[in-house]
Scaffold this active site. Structure first.
Site, PDB file in Angstrom:
ATOM      1  N   HIS A  23       0.804  -1.236   0.000  1.00  0.00           N
ATOM      2  CA  HIS A  23       0.000   0.000   0.000  1.00  0.00           C
ATOM      3  C   HIS A  23       0.833   1.281   0.000  1.00  0.00           C
ATOM      4  O   HIS A  23       0.277   2.352  -0.236  1.00  0.00           O
ATOM      5  CB  HIS A  23      -0.920   0.038   1.228  1.00  0.00           C
ATOM      6  N   HIS A  55      -6.594  -7.322   0.441  1.00  0.00           N
ATOM      7  CA  HIS A  55      -6.684  -5.903   0.076  1.00  0.00           C
ATOM      8  C   HIS A  55      -6.077  -5.668  -1.310  1.00  0.00           C
ATOM      9  O   HIS A  55      -5.116  -6.328  -1.687  1.00  0.00           O
ATOM     10  CB  HIS A  55      -5.924  -5.055   1.099  1.00  0.00           C
ATOM     11  N   ASP A  88      -4.422 -12.729   4.701  1.00  0.00           N
ATOM     12  CA  ASP A  88      -5.677 -12.195   5.249  1.00  0.00           C
ATOM     13  C   ASP A  88      -6.895 -12.512   4.391  1.00  0.00           C
ATOM     14  O   ASP A  88      -8.009 -12.091   4.707  1.00  0.00           O
ATOM     15  CB  ASP A  88      -5.564 -10.681   5.519  1.00  0.00           C
TER      16      ASP A  88
HETATM   17 ZN   LIG Z   1      -4.224  -7.213   3.394  1.00  0.00          ZN
END
Ligand SMILES: [Zn+2]
Length: 370
Positions: free
Chosen positions: A133, A170, A257
């Protein structure tokens, strides 16, 4: 003959602490590495100490003023001027050693890339990496320096086409930003739909721009997606796109995750999906830099990355967890009974219909699939 696998030691990161209330626990790397050791996997790899990244290596993506701000935060003292760089937020706190640790993660991923680039290893693992990120001039989503981008740039010194595949729950937004108009790098991200989860991007219509149109491939999934839709997407979208792009090397972000019961995401995947993905990467038989990523259910991180290393080494692990490891894990409040999940999960009709819509849209519109 077994392929040579390099493993960057995670020990220097074990004591790095984001703070007691932060979901990212670096000691998960210790528990994972200890499980890999208990299964005998570390006897079959070359363990390498990580090194710091150079400024030059990270400035291929990050802006000099951001790097200066991050360096100034290394004492762990927050100043109001840092907030403009995303430093000192709940997600990206300023703590002692934040710059040193971030540059060490980036250096480790650069090293991993160097090993495969120079032909000294077919596969190089950096479980501390995968901080996808981080943006050119700000920290984001627990990530300060974008080590996957550093590794990819390194590989581009030799390879014409590099594929980055991100299976974290994500969206791999920072890596996509880095290569959005670069036709040499295909970024693929499978993630929970941005309408429901950070960072809010990664829609199927994001496909790259200019010369790089078609070099981004995003597959968003509705919350609680199960193995059925994931495996379908892997076979119908991810593998055909990779086949068409013909990468000469791959970088994977293996965030754990996306597995069920993660406290900050809402997926329902089991190790059936995870193993299918990792095996597919292995079967590509290309120079491979394997990075860690997210994972906030520590038991899932331990088994996910242990299974990944076992696949890299062609080792079939027994289901039974080593007793000495179970005792260590219990001290951390981590309980794990099975290495693999018993049965694949199925999605609801709403999730299945949405995945169907995404698959059809991509097959009609994405340059690598249409
Ligand atoms: Zn993640």
């Amino acid at each position: 003959m077994a392929q040579r696998v390099v493993f960057i030691d995670t020990k220097p990161f074990w004591d790095f602490d984001y703070g007691p209330t932060h979901p990212l626990k670096m000691w998960r790397l210790k528990l994972t590495q200890e499980l890999q050791r208990a299964f005998g996997l570390l006897e079959q790899v070359e363990i390498v100490e990580p090194r710091m990244a150079t400024d030059e290596e990270v400035l291929v993506f990050h802006e000099p003023n951001y790097l200066e701000a991050l360096a100034s935060a290394d004492e762990g003292i927050w100043l109001p001027s840092l907030i403009g760089y995303g430093l000192g937020t709940g997600d990206c706190p300023v703590m002692k050693g934040v710059y040193t640790a971030s540059m060490l993660v980036a250096g480790a991923s650069a090293q991993a890339a160097e090993f495969v680039l120079e032909g000294k290893a077919q596969i190089a693992f950096n479980m501390a990496g995968g901080l996808h990120h981080a943006m050119p001039n700000y920290a984001s989503g627990f990530c300060y320096i974008n080590d996957p981008v550093v590794a990819i740039y390194k590989l581009l010194q030799k390879f014409e086409r590099v594929a980055y595949i991100d299976i974290d729950a994500h969206h791999g937004d920072g890596v996509q930003v880095a290569f959005y108009s670069n036709p040499k790098v295909l970024t693929i991200s499978l993630h929970e739909n941005g309408r429901y989860l950070f960072p809010g991007t990664g829609f199927e219509s994001e496909m790259g721009e200019g010369e790089g149109f078609g070099s981004a491939l995003n597959i968003p999934f509705m919350p609680y997606a199960g193995d059925d839709v994931y495996l379908r997407v892997f076979d119908e979208i991810v593998l055909p796109a990779l086949e068409k792009f013909k990468p000469q090397a791959i970088v994977t972000q293996l965030g754990a995750d996306a597995l069920h019961d993660d406290p900050i995401t809402h997926w329902n995947l089991t190790t059936h999906s995870y193993l299918r993905a990792i095996q597919a990467f292995k079967d590509m038989n290309l120079p491979w830099v394997a990075l860690g990523g997210g994972g906030y259910n520590i038991a899932n991180v331990c088994r996910g990355w242990t299974l990944a290393l076992a696949i890299a080494l062609d080792v079939d692990l027994p289901e039974r967890l080593p007793e000495e490891w179970k005792q260590l894990a219990q001290k951390y409040g981590v309980y794990l009974d099975r290495l693999r999940d018993l049965r694949p999960t199925e999605s609801t009709s709403v999730v299945r219909a949405d995945t169907e819509r995404v698959i059809n849209w991509l097959k009609q519109n994405h340059p690598l699939l249409s």
